[in-house]
Design an enzyme around this catalytic site. Structure first.
Site, PDB file in Angstrom:
ATOM      1  N   HIS A 121      31.092  42.072 -27.063  1.00 37.72           N
ATOM      2  CA  HIS A 121      32.006  42.506 -28.116  1.00 37.72           C
ATOM      3  C   HIS A 121      31.848  43.999 -28.462  1.00 37.72           C
ATOM      4  O   HIS A 121      32.715  44.575 -29.114  1.00 37.72           O
ATOM      5  CB  HIS A 121      31.856  41.638 -29.370  1.00 37.72           C
ATOM      6  N   ASP A 151      28.512  36.498 -24.427  1.00 35.43           N
ATOM      7  CA  ASP A 151      28.630  37.721 -25.225  1.00 35.43           C
ATOM      8  C   ASP A 151      27.647  38.785 -24.743  1.00 35.43           C
ATOM      9  O   ASP A 151      27.069  39.535 -25.528  1.00 35.43           O
ATOM     10  CB  ASP A 151      28.425  37.453 -26.722  1.00 35.43           C
ATOM     11  N   GLY A 225      26.368  47.883 -35.912  1.00 35.16           N
ATOM     12  CA  GLY A 225      25.790  48.964 -35.118  1.00 35.16           C
ATOM     13  C   GLY A 225      24.517  48.522 -34.425  1.00 35.16           C
ATOM     14  O   GLY A 225      24.101  49.120 -33.429  1.00 35.16           O
ATOM     15  N   ASN A 226      23.880  47.466 -34.955  1.00 38.83           N
ATOM     16  CA  ASN A 226      22.693  46.905 -34.305  1.00 38.83           C
ATOM     17  C   ASN A 226      23.063  46.037 -33.107  1.00 38.83           C
ATOM     18  O   ASN A 226      22.199  45.704 -32.283  1.00 38.83           O
ATOM     19  CB  ASN A 226      21.881  46.044 -35.277  1.00 38.83           C
ATOM     20  N   SER A 227      24.320  45.605 -33.014  1.00 43.52           N
ATOM     21  CA  SER A 227      24.729  44.713 -31.922  1.00 43.52           C
ATOM     22  C   SER A 227      24.374  45.313 -30.567  1.00 43.52           C
ATOM     23  O   SER A 227      24.688  46.471 -30.280  1.00 43.52           O
ATOM     24  CB  SER A 227      26.233  44.463 -31.989  1.00 43.52           C
ATOM     25  N   LEU A 282      27.582  21.621 -14.054  1.00 39.19           N
ATOM     26  CA  LEU A 282      27.458  20.163 -13.944  1.00 39.19           C
ATOM     27  C   LEU A 282      28.813  19.504 -13.768  1.00 39.19           C
ATOM     28  O   LEU A 282      28.920  18.464 -13.112  1.00 39.19           O
ATOM     29  CB  LEU A 282      26.757  19.610 -15.190  1.00 39.19           C
ATOM     30  N   GLY A 283      29.859  20.067 -14.351  1.00 41.68           N
ATOM     31  CA  GLY A 283      31.195  19.507 -14.182  1.00 41.68           C
ATOM     32  C   GLY A 283      31.513  18.386 -15.145  1.00 41.68           C
ATOM     33  O   GLY A 283      32.074  17.351 -14.741  1.00 41.68           O
ATOM     34  N   VAL A 284      31.168  18.565 -16.407  1.00 41.98           N
ATOM     35  CA  VAL A 284      31.482  17.559 -17.417  1.00 41.98           C
ATOM     36  C   VAL A 284      32.085  18.231 -18.648  1.00 41.98           C
ATOM     37  O   VAL A 284      31.796  19.384 -18.943  1.00 41.98           O
ATOM     38  CB  VAL A 284      30.227  16.759 -17.855  1.00 41.98           C
ATOM     39  N   ILE A 286      32.046  17.617 -22.680  1.00 43.63           N
ATOM     40  CA  ILE A 286      31.157  16.877 -23.570  1.00 43.63           C
ATOM     41  C   ILE A 286      31.637  16.965 -25.014  1.00 43.63           C
ATOM     42  O   ILE A 286      32.437  17.842 -25.362  1.00 43.63           O
ATOM     43  CB  ILE A 286      29.712  17.411 -23.468  1.00 43.63           C
TER      44      ILE A 286
END
Length: 386
Positions: A121, A151, A225-227, A282-284, A286
């Site tokens: 972001h 992210d 600004g810490n991101s 895994l292809g699920v 949930i």
């Protein structure tokens, strides 16, 4: 007879020497070890009383950078979009105007060749990226990996200098609530800043800024600004990438979140090896196991991840996982809650044979599963939650 004399006769006041003897006898009755522990010694020099994070800060700060993301956006003129005004001023007057936006975030040098990890972001939509080192040197950077699902983003400096100070990763699964940490970044653009605190909680999943959510929570002050900055342990290693805060005012209220190092490190390693991020699949699809669902399935408590659907031809379908199974453990790691499973799967090596423990028909069943690679094409992406 004076007042003090009458008081002494009536209450039999004891002489001061009696209390001295009583105190001495009390000391003699205490064991030497306990007495030694209770003695407070006056420090002989300043070194005995000076506690400081300065050595760790000096080691870490050169590895944390400022990231400037430049975007060109179009902004319409609002009122003049109305057809009534366009009759008088014309379409050209109401045309969108280009405006330059520049946002500020932080980043961490993780490879001396010039690789920097930050948040997605922070750089999202940027046309130009500039990185400023702690010694104020500036470099243009290119985006080499942008992963919105975690992210995370990885930048590479153009023409980087030699010997950049890279931070080593810390095993974030080895951290415990209460451990001391430092947060380093550039809050509000005031300049490089260090704050300290503790790990407040682990595996936080209700943050809402990424698909793979298992954040480290800390009370070290984190602000805008810490991101993308560093959350480090006192041995000077990178524990996490500061990402988000919970706040009603926009400032720190002691609830900050960081992406764990064990989620960021495999992405860096895959980029270095394959040139892109590869994650397990895994292809699920949930969903959360509620108290009502747990009761209907005979589970003692609401735990695990309920399989709602399967991707045709995916690893789960091939290895006999069924709709309605509740995944309790994956690769011997307890799922606990639904949101933990995608992160565990993503961190597992592609092609690895793992044991998946499911709850089926009132009992635990173990199934061997070989993990696939998360598909990147849009057709499979819609059915590829984990």
């Amino acid at each position: 007879m004076g007042t003090s004399e009458r008081f002494e006769k009536r209450h039999k006041v004891l002489p001061p020497c009696f209390f001295v003897l009583l105190r001495l006898s009390t000391v003699l009755l205490v064991s030497p070890e306990a007495h030694a522990q209770s003695v407070r010694v006056v420090p002989e020099n300043t070194a005995q009383v000076q506690l400081s994070f300065a050595p760790v800060v000096a080691q870490v700060v050169p590895s944390v950078v400022n990231v400037y993301a430049r975007r060109v956006v179009q902004r319409r003129r609002g009122l003049f979009d109305d057809p009534f005004f366009q009759q008088f001023f014309g379409d050209d007057f109401a045309a969108p105007r280009r405006r330059t936006q520049q946002s500020l975030g932080s980043g961490v040098i993780v490879d001396s060749a010039g690789l920097i990890v930050t948040n997605h972001h922070v750089i999202d939509g940027a046309q130009e990226l500039t990185v400023v080192l702690s010694d104020r040197r500036e470099f243009k950077a290119e985006l080499v990996l942008d992963d919105a699902r975690t992210d995370l983003a990885v930048l590479k400096l153009q023409n980087p200098p030699s010997g950049l100070p890279a931070l080593a990763f810390r095993d974030s699964d080895d951290i415990r609530v209460g451990d001391l940490v430092l947060a380093v970044g550039n809050p509000f653009g005031v300049g490089q800043t260090v704050t300290n605190g503790i790990v407040s909680a682990l595996a936080r999943s209700q943050v809402g800024v990424a698909d793979y959510q298992s954040f480290i929570q800390t009370d070290a002050a984190i602000n805008p600004g810490n991101s993308g900055g560093a959350l480090v342990t006192l041995d000077g290693r990178l524990l996490g990438v500061n990402t988000a805060i919970f706040s009603k005012s926009g400032g720190s209220v002691g609830i900050g979140f960081a992406i764990p190092a064990n989620l960021a490190r495999p992405i860096i390693q895959q980029l270095q090896k394959y040139g892109k991020a590869r994650r397990g699949w895994l292809g699920v699809r949930i969903q959360t196991v509620t108290d009502e669902i747990a009761q209907s399935l005979g589970l003692e408590k609401a735990t695990g991840a309920l399989v709602a659907s399967l991707t045709q031809g995916g690893p789960a379908e091939k290895h006999k996982i069924k709709v309605g199974d509740v995944i309790l453990k994956f690769d011997n790691k307890v799922v606990g809650e639904m949101r933990r499973l995608p992160r565990i799967v993503a961190e597992t090596s592609i092609g690895k044979a793992v044991s998946v423990e499911v709850w089926r028909n009132g009992k635990r069943v173990r199934l061997p599963v070989t993990l696939g690679e998360f598909p990147e094409d849009d057709a499979k992406l819609t059915a590829a939650m984990s």
